[in-house]
Write a protein that holds these residues in place. Structure first.
Motif, PDB file in Angstrom:
ATOM      1  N   LEU A 255       0.850  -0.971   0.224  1.00  0.00           N
ATOM      2  CA  LEU A 255      -0.041   0.016   0.158  1.00  0.00           C
ATOM      3  C   LEU A 255       0.852   1.138  -0.079  1.00  0.00           C
ATOM      4  N   GLU A 256       2.234   1.096   0.271  1.00  0.00           N
ATOM      5  CA  GLU A 256       3.027   2.341   0.151  1.00  0.00           C
ATOM      6  C   GLU A 256       3.133   2.838  -1.298  1.00  0.00           C
ATOM      7  N   PHE A 257       2.739   2.100  -2.378  1.00  0.00           N
ATOM      8  CA  PHE A 257       3.150   2.288  -3.532  1.00  0.00           C
ATOM      9  C   PHE A 257       1.814   3.085  -3.931  1.00  0.00           C
ATOM     10  N   ASP A 258       1.843   4.426  -4.349  1.00  0.00           N
ATOM     11  CA  ASP A 258       0.892   5.311  -4.734  1.00  0.00           C
ATOM     12  C   ASP A 258      -0.029   4.485  -5.818  1.00  0.00           C
ATOM     13  N   GLU A 259       0.760   4.176  -6.831  1.00  0.00           N
ATOM     14  CA  GLU A 259      -0.113   3.555  -7.957  1.00  0.00           C
ATOM     15  C   GLU A 259       0.632   2.090  -8.191  1.00  0.00           C
ATOM     16  N   LEU A 260      -0.399   1.082  -8.558  1.00  0.00           N
ATOM     17  CA  LEU A 260       0.146  -0.181  -9.015  1.00  0.00           C
ATOM     18  C   LEU A 260      -0.193  -0.284 -10.296  1.00  0.00           C
ATOM     19  N   PRO A 261       0.562  -1.137 -10.906  1.00  0.00           N
ATOM     20  CA  PRO A 261       0.345  -1.384 -12.390  1.00  0.00           C
ATOM     21  C   PRO A 261      -0.815  -2.755 -12.486  1.00  0.00           C
ATOM     22  N   THR A 262      -1.873  -2.450 -11.870  1.00  0.00           N
ATOM     23  CA  THR A 262      -2.913  -3.426 -12.024  1.00  0.00           C
ATOM     24  C   THR A 262      -4.193  -2.448 -12.048  1.00  0.00           C
ATOM     25  N   ALA A 263      -5.341  -3.105 -11.811  1.00  0.00           N
ATOM     26  CA  ALA A 263      -6.770  -2.770 -12.044  1.00  0.00           C
ATOM     27  C   ALA A 263      -6.907  -1.711 -10.728  1.00  0.00           C
ATOM     28  N   ASN A 264      -7.368  -0.523 -10.850  1.00  0.00           N
ATOM     29  CA  ASN A 264      -7.564   0.184  -9.589  1.00  0.00           C
ATOM     30  C   ASN A 264      -8.582  -0.444  -8.642  1.00  0.00           C
ATOM     31  N   SER A 265      -9.564  -1.250  -8.966  1.00  0.00           N
ATOM     32  CA  SER A 265     -10.471  -2.177  -8.117  1.00  0.00           C
ATOM     33  C   SER A 265      -9.741  -3.525  -7.364  1.00  0.00           C
ATOM     34  N   TRP A 266      -8.340  -3.436  -7.343  1.00  0.00           N
ATOM     35  CA  TRP A 266      -7.997  -4.684  -6.900  1.00  0.00           C
ATOM     36  C   TRP A 266      -8.118  -4.941  -5.467  1.00  0.00           C
ATOM     37  N   LEU A 267      -8.207  -3.998  -4.637  1.00  0.00           N
ATOM     38  CA  LEU A 267      -8.533  -4.041  -3.305  1.00  0.00           C
ATOM     39  C   LEU A 267      -9.998  -4.598  -3.221  1.00  0.00           C
ATOM     40  N   LYS A 268     -10.723  -4.339  -4.005  1.00  0.00           N
ATOM     41  CA  LYS A 268     -12.210  -4.980  -3.786  1.00  0.00           C
ATOM     42  C   LYS A 268     -12.355  -6.330  -3.891  1.00  0.00           C
ATOM     43  N   TYR A 269     -11.396  -7.110  -4.627  1.00  0.00           N
ATOM     44  CA  TYR A 269     -11.684  -8.471  -4.809  1.00  0.00           C
ATOM     45  C   TYR A 269     -10.743  -9.467  -4.063  1.00  0.00           C
ATOM     46  N   ARG A 270      -9.842  -8.859  -3.223  1.00  0.00           N
ATOM     47  CA  ARG A 270      -8.864  -9.803  -2.384  1.00  0.00           C
ATOM     48  C   ARG A 270      -9.281 -10.152  -1.052  1.00  0.00           C
ATOM     49  N   ALA A 271      -9.028 -11.240  -0.417  1.00  0.00           N
ATOM     50  CA  ALA A 271      -9.581 -11.516   0.773  1.00  0.00           C
ATOM     51  C   ALA A 271      -8.927 -10.652   1.960  1.00  0.00           C
ATOM     52  N   LEU A 272      -9.588 -10.214   2.805  1.00  0.00           N
ATOM     53  CA  LEU A 272      -9.321  -9.164   3.786  1.00  0.00           C
ATOM     54  C   LEU A 272      -9.802  -9.763   5.220  1.00  0.00           C
ATOM     55  N   ASP A 273      -8.757  -9.915   6.028  1.00  0.00           N
ATOM     56  CA  ASP A 273      -8.935 -10.313   7.251  1.00  0.00           C
ATOM     57  C   ASP A 273      -9.279  -8.875   8.095  1.00  0.00           C
ATOM     58  N   ALA A 274      -9.401  -9.098   9.321  1.00  0.00           N
ATOM     59  CA  ALA A 274      -9.641  -7.997  10.581  1.00  0.00           C
ATOM     60  C   ALA A 274      -8.619  -6.987  10.273  1.00  0.00           C
ATOM     61  N   ALA A 275      -7.242  -7.543  10.370  1.00  0.00           N
ATOM     62  CA  ALA A 275      -5.909  -6.750  10.372  1.00  0.00           C
ATOM     63  C   ALA A 275      -5.796  -5.976   8.909  1.00  0.00           C
ATOM     64  N   ALA A 276      -6.138  -6.727   7.928  1.00  0.00           N
ATOM     65  CA  ALA A 276      -6.091  -6.095   6.710  1.00  0.00           C
ATOM     66  C   ALA A 276      -7.218  -5.078   6.277  1.00  0.00           C
ATOM     67  N   THR A 277      -8.224  -5.250   7.000  1.00  0.00           N
ATOM     68  CA  THR A 277      -9.487  -4.071   6.866  1.00  0.00           C
ATOM     69  C   THR A 277      -9.023  -2.898   7.524  1.00  0.00           C
ATOM     70  N   GLU A 278      -8.484  -3.122   8.591  1.00  0.00           N
ATOM     71  CA  GLU A 278      -7.905  -2.084   9.692  1.00  0.00           C
ATOM     72  C   GLU A 278      -7.001  -1.163   8.815  1.00  0.00           C
ATOM     73  N   LEU A 279      -6.027  -1.586   8.021  1.00  0.00           N
ATOM     74  CA  LEU A 279      -5.022  -0.988   7.120  1.00  0.00           C
ATOM     75  C   LEU A 279      -5.813   0.002   6.133  1.00  0.00           C
ATOM     76  N   LEU A 280      -6.960  -0.601   5.662  1.00  0.00           N
ATOM     77  CA  LEU A 280      -7.646   0.135   4.523  1.00  0.00           C
ATOM     78  C   LEU A 280      -8.385   1.197   4.977  1.00  0.00           C
ATOM     79  N   VAL A 281      -9.097   0.689   6.183  1.00  0.00           N
ATOM     80  CA  VAL A 281      -9.773   1.865   6.935  1.00  0.00           C
ATOM     81  C   VAL A 281      -9.244   3.069   7.400  1.00  0.00           C
ATOM     82  N   ALA A 282      -7.928   2.745   7.584  1.00  0.00           N
ATOM     83  CA  ALA A 282      -7.002   3.782   8.254  1.00  0.00           C
ATOM     84  C   ALA A 282      -6.281   4.557   7.306  1.00  0.00           C
ATOM     85  N   SER A 283      -6.385   4.190   6.202  1.00  0.00           N
ATOM     86  CA  SER A 283      -5.576   4.712   4.921  1.00  0.00           C
ATOM     87  C   SER A 283      -5.949   6.196   4.810  1.00  0.00           C
ATOM     88  N   PRO A 284      -4.886   6.922   4.447  1.00  0.00           N
ATOM     89  CA  PRO A 284      -5.122   8.314   4.138  1.00  0.00           C
ATOM     90  C   PRO A 284      -5.745   8.611   2.762  1.00  0.00           C
TER      91      PRO A 284
END
Length: 396
Positions: free
Chosen positions: A40-69
């Protein structure tokens, strides 16, 4: 790692290889949270913008994204069906109205469990459209009343509105003798509804001219009731009325004899409905449809519980690339089959992502531009290697 490190450093000189690593890691479904954090430190990834919508997220990973700036990442996590609902609840107080709105929408769209206090927070949101979402969700469902109310059966079958006549045609409370008057109705859907009444004989059904659509907006409930009776279900499965057979095929469970009849049905949509809706659909039918169906639903047959089983490896050399892909689903196939398919121009990417691929071969393919993304997406990739790939990508 020493020899491998030098090989990967040389490969990192190729921008396509590095892009492949980042793309593959973004799609790797067993990515540890500490690796996701670095990704997530990479501002842009060479993949679809929606990649975070489709990967498995546990509570810790969800926490990272909810707290993302980054607002977009908080928006993406609201649409991830696997995100932890208790962590997501913090988004009800997100400073960005777009995020709060997306959270409120998906809360009801996905029918998520609603943590205590969330509805009260959203109901007092300063944004009217967010308050409306909560208000609409709390309204009791409005009963749909047939227009106009209070009509007698005779009035319903002669009503000028075809919607009224169609409901009358299907209503078991309307006497058969009245309903059969609609067998010559000018509207096809009215005639179809009559032809699917429970009490009609086969002769009466086949005498009613009508077109049967691929899907039914309101399947006759009597078919679901009779589907649990093996003899009654067999009679429906042998009916000349294809609509009855299609509705029967949509039942979640059927006896083996009935399944066999429907799986051999001459009508494509009977067979497809059986494969798409019935948990007892046979393996052979699922494989046949997976290999031959030409619309966008073809890949879904592979997800059926009866699709993957020992024996699929027999398709490893099949000319149909879909079946060669299916060979990878054989739980008894070993690394030799995976390695053989890794260089297949049409299914090689799937083979390189397969955790049965030998470890040395997986690491070698990280250095190949054509396979770098698939190799980085392999769930068997060691976590230490994931970190090393990110070190090299950050340093470029």
């Amino acid at each position: 790692m020493d020899g491998l490190g030098g090989t990967l450093e040389r490969a990192a000189a190729d921008g396509d290889v590095v892009d492949g690593w980042l793309q593959g890691l973004a799609g790797n479904q067993v990515l540890p949270v500490e690796v996701l954090d670095r990704l997530l430190e990479f501002d842009e990834l060479p993949t679809a913008n929606s990649w975070l919508k489709y990967r498995a997220l546990d509570a810790a990973a969800t926490e990272l994204l909810v707290a993302s700036p980054q607002i977009q990442r908080r928006l993406d996590v609201t649409e991830n069906a696997t995100a932890d609902v208790d962590v997501l609840a913090r988004l009800a107080r997100d400073p960005e109205p777009r995020v709060r709105f997306a959270y409120a929408v998906m809360l009801f769209e996905y029918k998520r469990r609603i943590p205590a206090g969330v509805l009260e927070i959203l109901a007092q949101d300063p944004e009217p459209k967010i308050r409306r979402i909560v208000g609409e969700s709390e309204k009791p469902p409005v009963a749909v009343q047939e227009p106009p109310p209070g009509l007698m059966a005779e009035q319903r079958v002669t009503h000028p509105d075809p919607a009224v006549r169609m409901k009358a045609a299907a209503d078991p409370e309307v006497p058969t003798v009245l309903a059969l008057r609609l067998a010559e109705d000018p509207e096809n859907d009215v005639r179809l509804a009559v032809s699917m009444r429970e009490e009609l004989t086969e002769e009466q059904r086949t005498a009613i001219p009508c077109t049967v659509w691929q899907h039914f907006w309101s399947p006759p409930p009597w078919i679901a009731r009779q589907a649990t009776d093996p003899e009654a279900a067999r009679r429906i499965a042998r009916s000349a009325h294809v609509g009855l057979r299609r509705v029967l095929a949509a039942q979640p469970h059927l006896t083996p004899g009935v399944v066999a009849l429907l799986a051999a049905d001459e009508d494509e949509w009977v067979r497809r409905t059986l494969a798409e809706s019935c948990e007892d659909a046979p393996h052979e039918l699922l494989v046949e449809l997976y290999a031959t169906v030409q619309d966008r639903y073809w890949s879904g047959y592979r997800n059926h519980r009866n699709f993957a089983r020992p024996g699929l490896a027999r398709f490893a050399d099949d000319p149909n690339p879909r079946l060669r892909h299916a060979a990878l689903d054989d739980p008894e196939a070993g690394p030799e089959l995976v390695l053989r398919l890794a260089d297949d121009p049409e299914v090689g990417g799937w083979a390189v992502r397969d955790p049965r691929l030998p470890a040395d071969e997986l690491l070698r393919r990280l250095t190949l531009p054509a396979h770098a993304a698939a190799a980085a997406g392999n769930p068997a990739l060691p976590v230490a290697v994931m970190h090393h790939l990110l070190d090299l990508a950050r340093a470029r």
